[in-house]
Write a protein that holds these residues in place. Sequence first.
Motif, PDB file in Angstrom:
ATOM      1  N   GLY A 501     -21.157  46.756  78.027  1.00 33.41           N
ATOM      2  CA  GLY A 501     -21.356  47.777  78.866  1.00 33.41           C
ATOM      3  C   GLY A 501     -21.022  47.505  80.317  1.00 33.41           C
ATOM      4  N   LEU A 608     -28.332  51.683  76.489  1.00 33.82           N
ATOM      5  CA  LEU A 608     -26.964  51.795  76.489  1.00 33.82           C
ATOM      6  C   LEU A 608     -26.443  52.572  77.588  1.00 33.82           C
ATOM      7  N   ASP A 609     -25.311  51.576  78.198  1.00 34.28           N
ATOM      8  CA  ASP A 609     -24.665  52.500  79.275  1.00 34.28           C
ATOM      9  C   ASP A 609     -23.344  53.291  78.870  1.00 34.28           C
ATOM     10  N   LEU A 610     -23.248  54.526  78.718  1.00 30.55           N
ATOM     11  CA  LEU A 610     -21.979  55.211  78.113  1.00 30.55           C
ATOM     12  C   LEU A 610     -20.995  55.478  79.302  1.00 30.55           C
ATOM     13  N   THR A 611     -21.427  55.104  80.598  1.00 28.16           N
ATOM     14  CA  THR A 611     -20.476  55.628  81.644  1.00 28.16           C
ATOM     15  C   THR A 611     -19.175  54.945  81.864  1.00 28.16           C
ATOM     16  N   PHE A 613     -17.375  55.319  79.404  1.00 31.63           N
ATOM     17  CA  PHE A 613     -16.393  56.031  78.106  1.00 31.63           C
ATOM     18  C   PHE A 613     -16.243  57.270  78.344  1.00 31.63           C
ATOM     19  N   ILE A 616     -18.782  60.105  73.253  1.00 32.75           N
ATOM     20  CA  ILE A 616     -19.592  59.233  71.927  1.00 32.75           C
ATOM     21  C   ILE A 616     -19.500  60.053  70.684  1.00 32.75           C
ATOM     22  N   ILE A 664     -18.582  62.282  77.845  1.00 38.84           N
ATOM     23  CA  ILE A 664     -19.612  61.583  78.649  1.00 38.84           C
ATOM     24  C   ILE A 664     -19.141  61.944  80.117  1.00 38.84           C
ATOM     25  N   ALA A 678     -26.622  59.131  81.646  1.00 34.32           N
ATOM     26  CA  ALA A 678     -25.784  58.296  80.607  1.00 34.32           C
ATOM     27  C   ALA A 678     -25.814  56.741  81.011  1.00 34.32           C
ATOM     28  N   TRP A 701     -17.700  55.045  70.514  1.00 38.72           N
ATOM     29  CA  TRP A 701     -17.339  55.769  71.877  1.00 38.72           C
ATOM     30  C   TRP A 701     -16.063  55.376  72.100  1.00 38.72           C
TER      31      TRP A 701
END
Length: 702
Positions: A501, A608-611, A613, A616, A664, A678, A701
Amino acid sequence: MNKLIISALAASLLLASCGKESDPIQDEIQPGTEQPDTQTPDDAQDTDNEPENDKDKEPEKQPEPTGPKDHYGKLIQMPEMPEKDESLPQLQGKLPVWKSDGRWLVDESGNHINIHGFWQTQSPYFNGYKWGNDYNYQNSLNWNANQIDEILAKGWQMDFIRIHFDTYWMMKRNRPYPLKGEPYEYFDEKVFKQALDNLYVPLVKHCIDRGLHVVIHPGFVGPDAIEMGDGLHRVLAKVWDMVSSHPDLANNTDVMFELLNEPVHIIDARGINGAGDDSHDKALTAYMQNLIDHIRVNSQQNMLWVPGTSWQQHYAGYAKYKIEDHNFGFSVHCYPGWYGSDALEATPEYGQGSYGGGFESFRKGWDKEISVASKIAPVMVTEMDWAPKGYELSWGKSLTGEAGGPGFGANFKYLADRTENCSYIFFTAPEHLAVFDWNLAPIVTNNPAFHDEYHFLYDPEACNIQIYGWYQCYRNGRMYPDDVTSIKLGGVMNDSFILDGKMTAIVNAIDSKKVIYPLQDGYTVTSDNESVVMVDGISLIPKNEGSAAITISACGLTRQYTVTVKKFELDWAHLNPNIYANGVWNASTRTLVTGQWGFGGWRLEKPLDLTPFSKIVCVLGKDTEAGSGASFRLFDAGYWEGAVESNISSKTNEDGDYVLEIPITDNMRKADGKPFNAESVSIMGIWSNGSKKIVIKDIYWE
């Protein structure tokens, strides 16, 4: 809040002198043991004693006061504003002038500055009764002035000192022991005036002569509830009336005023005790504004420092309910466990303490409160310390660690420096600073011993050696010294690591004394394969699976790391079908059946860091039963604090599967309209009406 335990008995008194619930006058003279004070006029020895021939008289009954009552059932009455004294100096001071200019503290040339210092209290107990316990002003003055001189002689690069007007020198001499009620109820104006003239003002002048600006805070502190017009408010107003009209302090630019130490909660207009919401924020601003208005009658030039509630942790409300003043900042307290920082042991007042969250959780808490305040006015952290808990010589129990990784101290420095307008002190007791010797450092110990002052002072995991080094660099206008021996990425233990991440790439410089200097700039971070790991400012962003070499360069040194990017893999074998309601999970067929209106999925140990991406995606197989009402959901906090959602529809892909996507973005919103973070997905999974089979083919993702 007095955080240094300087004897086996100090813990209980520390709480009293600095706002904790315990016996407020453990350091008081026991009944019958008071010694004559040759420095005090006879008429001040027992200000409330009746004449001998009146002792047998029946006291006259006073009428019961009427009117609204405070939280403790006592009369509310707003303090009267003082009269302006036209004879006072309109401007005085010997040292360079500091003042606020918008969000900045500036010097006489308008340069943005930050200042760094230490503290001192004149309580005989906290100073080990080194000058006795007989209200002798001169003996106290001599001892404390000498201690300040010894600290400066040890090479500590201090800009200012925070002096506590201890309640010992403010309360009635013949008060009961143990004290009944709050210390402010025993305030004696005459006693305080004598201490102000004979002890505090001479001590302030001594500090100024040594080149130290002075921050004064009153000895009385916030009980659990404060309220406009309550007894504490009236006493504080009187104290500030007296201080701000003193001919040596009024309009003295060398002297700053901190309004109150550690208010906890405040009564709002509804009569409710609390903190941190709109009505309490409004009440807090009104309370502090009234104290400011008292001071400004006679003192326009002194810089003021305004506290927040929750032991000086809550400041977000000042962004809406603004302080109206021309020369002020915010005084903040910061200890391990506060603002999401790492702690080895919870502090008694706040009750928060865990270790391992490191930088990101601390950053989020800091930005929520302190960064908000720093956008309005300068910020000064007027209490902060840390050390391994075995020493029991610090209030905060944590390690220095490293910025970007586990630990409190280095992360604190990084965040304070990043804020740009954050000054601070640290709370090691002055008697320790007076014996510190930089040449003895470092002493590394893995087994701190109770009250082991020697190792406490030189252990790199404690605050003293670290702050000595930091203050030297601040004074020289530098972020690190000449003798840096190594550099490293914060939070990275080995020369190779897995990146799953986005990661903040903070470079720590380490000198020969093992002092950590987190760098704000002056370094580079590069990737030899940006298709795998991209460097964006100070962030490492995983792009595709594979490996890349990351090189950091700083302080004339370089270091290389091998970074492997792997797709974040969910543990399908341990999906929990019972996060809400009782469900059933078959891992081999990836089939979930929730209970009625139930939820199954994962509680993620590491958020979880989705920034990094764009979206998801959850793919539900075509064998998912109709009528399930399946909804793919992400949570950034607890289950009942809302989620972003993507609900099943009649549309399918070419394989007949249902594709549920969540984009995202920077302004993601939960289903209830509240913002979604996020960077910190804590729960992920499927909600359904219940009793229908849901086949989860994949979650990914990109």
